[in-house]
Design a protein around this motif. Structure first.
Motif, PDB file in Angstrom:
ATOM      1  N   PHE A  94       0.822  -1.202   0.000  1.00 14.28           N
ATOM      2  CA  PHE A  94       0.000   0.000   0.000  1.00 14.28           C
ATOM      3  C   PHE A  94       0.861   1.259   0.000  1.00 14.28           C
ATOM      4  CE2 PHE A  94      -2.832  -3.243   1.469  1.00 14.28           C
ATOM      5  CZ  PHE A  94      -4.105  -2.836   1.076  1.00 14.28           C
ATOM      6  N   THR A  95       0.287   2.352  -0.526  1.00 18.43           N
ATOM      7  CA  THR A  95       0.948   3.652  -0.418  1.00 18.43           C
ATOM      8  C   THR A  95       0.961   4.066   1.051  1.00 18.43           C
ATOM      9  OG1 THR A  95      -1.119   4.874  -0.761  1.00 18.43           O
ATOM     10  CG2 THR A  95       0.193   4.361  -2.741  1.00 18.43           C
ATOM     11  N   LYS A 117       1.444   0.485  -6.425  1.00 17.23           N
ATOM     12  CA  LYS A 117       0.963   0.325  -5.031  1.00 17.23           C
ATOM     13  C   LYS A 117      -0.562   0.432  -4.990  1.00 17.23           C
ATOM     14  CE  LYS A 117       5.026   0.386  -2.892  1.00 17.23           C
ATOM     15  NZ  LYS A 117       5.519  -0.762  -2.160  1.00 17.23           N
ATOM     16  N   ASP A 159      -0.221   6.646   2.437  1.00 12.94           N
ATOM     17  CA  ASP A 159      -1.470   7.272   2.866  1.00 12.94           C
ATOM     18  C   ASP A 159      -2.718   6.482   2.470  1.00 12.94           C
ATOM     19  OD1 ASP A 159      -1.203   7.687   0.146  1.00 12.94           O
ATOM     20  OD2 ASP A 159      -1.900   9.756   0.197  1.00 12.94           O
ATOM     21  N   ALA A 160      -2.537   5.215   2.145  1.00 10.40           N
ATOM     22  CA  ALA A 160      -3.652   4.374   1.688  1.00 10.40           C
ATOM     23  C   ALA A 160      -4.708   4.220   2.780  1.00 10.40           C
ATOM     24  CB  ALA A 160      -3.140   3.001   1.275  1.00 10.40           C
ATOM     25  N   THR A 213      -6.251   3.919   7.900  1.00  9.60           N
ATOM     26  CA  THR A 213      -5.470   4.793   7.036  1.00  9.60           C
ATOM     27  C   THR A 213      -3.998   4.733   7.423  1.00  9.60           C
ATOM     28  OG1 THR A 213      -7.360   6.252   6.718  1.00  9.60           O
ATOM     29  CG2 THR A 213      -5.198   7.154   6.190  1.00  9.60           C
ATOM     30  N   ARG A 239      -0.011   2.770   6.449  1.00  8.00           N
ATOM     31  CA  ARG A 239       0.525   1.401   6.480  1.00  8.00           C
ATOM     32  C   ARG A 239       0.467   0.749   7.856  1.00  8.00           C
ATOM     33  NH1 ARG A 239       5.803   1.966   2.651  1.00  8.00           N
ATOM     34  NH2 ARG A 239       4.706   1.909   0.653  1.00  8.00           N
ATOM     35  N   ALA A 254      -3.590   2.255  -3.367  1.00 12.09           N
ATOM     36  CA  ALA A 254      -3.869   3.519  -2.683  1.00 12.09           C
ATOM     37  C   ALA A 254      -5.171   3.462  -1.901  1.00 12.09           C
ATOM     38  CB  ALA A 254      -3.919   4.665  -3.687  1.00 12.09           C
ATOM     39  N   GLY A 255      -6.029   2.523  -2.257  1.00 10.36           N
ATOM     40  CA  GLY A 255      -7.293   2.384  -1.556  1.00 10.36           C
ATOM     41  C   GLY A 255      -7.875   0.999  -1.776  1.00 10.36           C
ATOM     42  N   ARG A 277      -2.209   3.182  -7.443  1.00  9.17           N
ATOM     43  CA  ARG A 277      -1.391   4.361  -7.761  1.00  9.17           C
ATOM     44  C   ARG A 277       0.001   3.847  -8.062  1.00  9.17           C
ATOM     45  NH1 ARG A 277      -0.893   8.044  -3.026  1.00  9.17           N
ATOM     46  NH2 ARG A 277      -3.150   8.206  -3.205  1.00  9.17           N
TER      47      ARG A 277
END
Length: 109
Positions: free
Chosen positions: A28-29, A101, A31-32, A42, A44, A103-104, A98
């Motif tokens: 994940f990003t 990665k 800020d995912a 929200t 990692r 992102a959501g 994104r």
């Protein structure tokens, strides 16, 4: 049935199978956000903790069987079987990617 998943999504399901919360969170990003069972996670660290709790609380297997696109999201439908209330169930995983990665992610029945 085997389906062709984008690399990040394939890695997500592979990490989920092993229960490796750290490896999964790194997909994940920074800020995912993950939304699962009405709760949002929200970042990692929160995502790692979410997966760690899920993998210790329940034993389950997940098998993706369908993929579709919906604008900015990739929707993967999976069959989930385990020792949780309502098993078995088909869930839809709404991924926002994104780059390489995630992102959501929103998981819904």
């Amino acid at each position: 049935m085997s389906i062709d998943l984008p690399d990040a999504i394939d890695a997500y399901f592979s990490s989920d199978k092993t229960g490796n919360a750290q490896a999964l969170s790194e997909l994940f990003t920074q800020d995912a956000t993950v939304v699962d069972e009405g709760n949002s996670y929200t970042g990692r660290d929160a995502i790692r903790q979410w997966m760690a709790n899920a993998s210790t609380q329940y034993t389950y297997t997940v098998e993706p069987f369908d993929i579709a696109e919906d604008g900015q999201r990739t929707i993967v439908t999976s069959h989930l079987v385990g020792n949780f209330p309502g098993s078995p169930v088909d869930l839809r995983y709404f991924f926002v990617l994104r780059g390489d990665k995630i992102a959501g992610l929103e998981i819904v029945p």
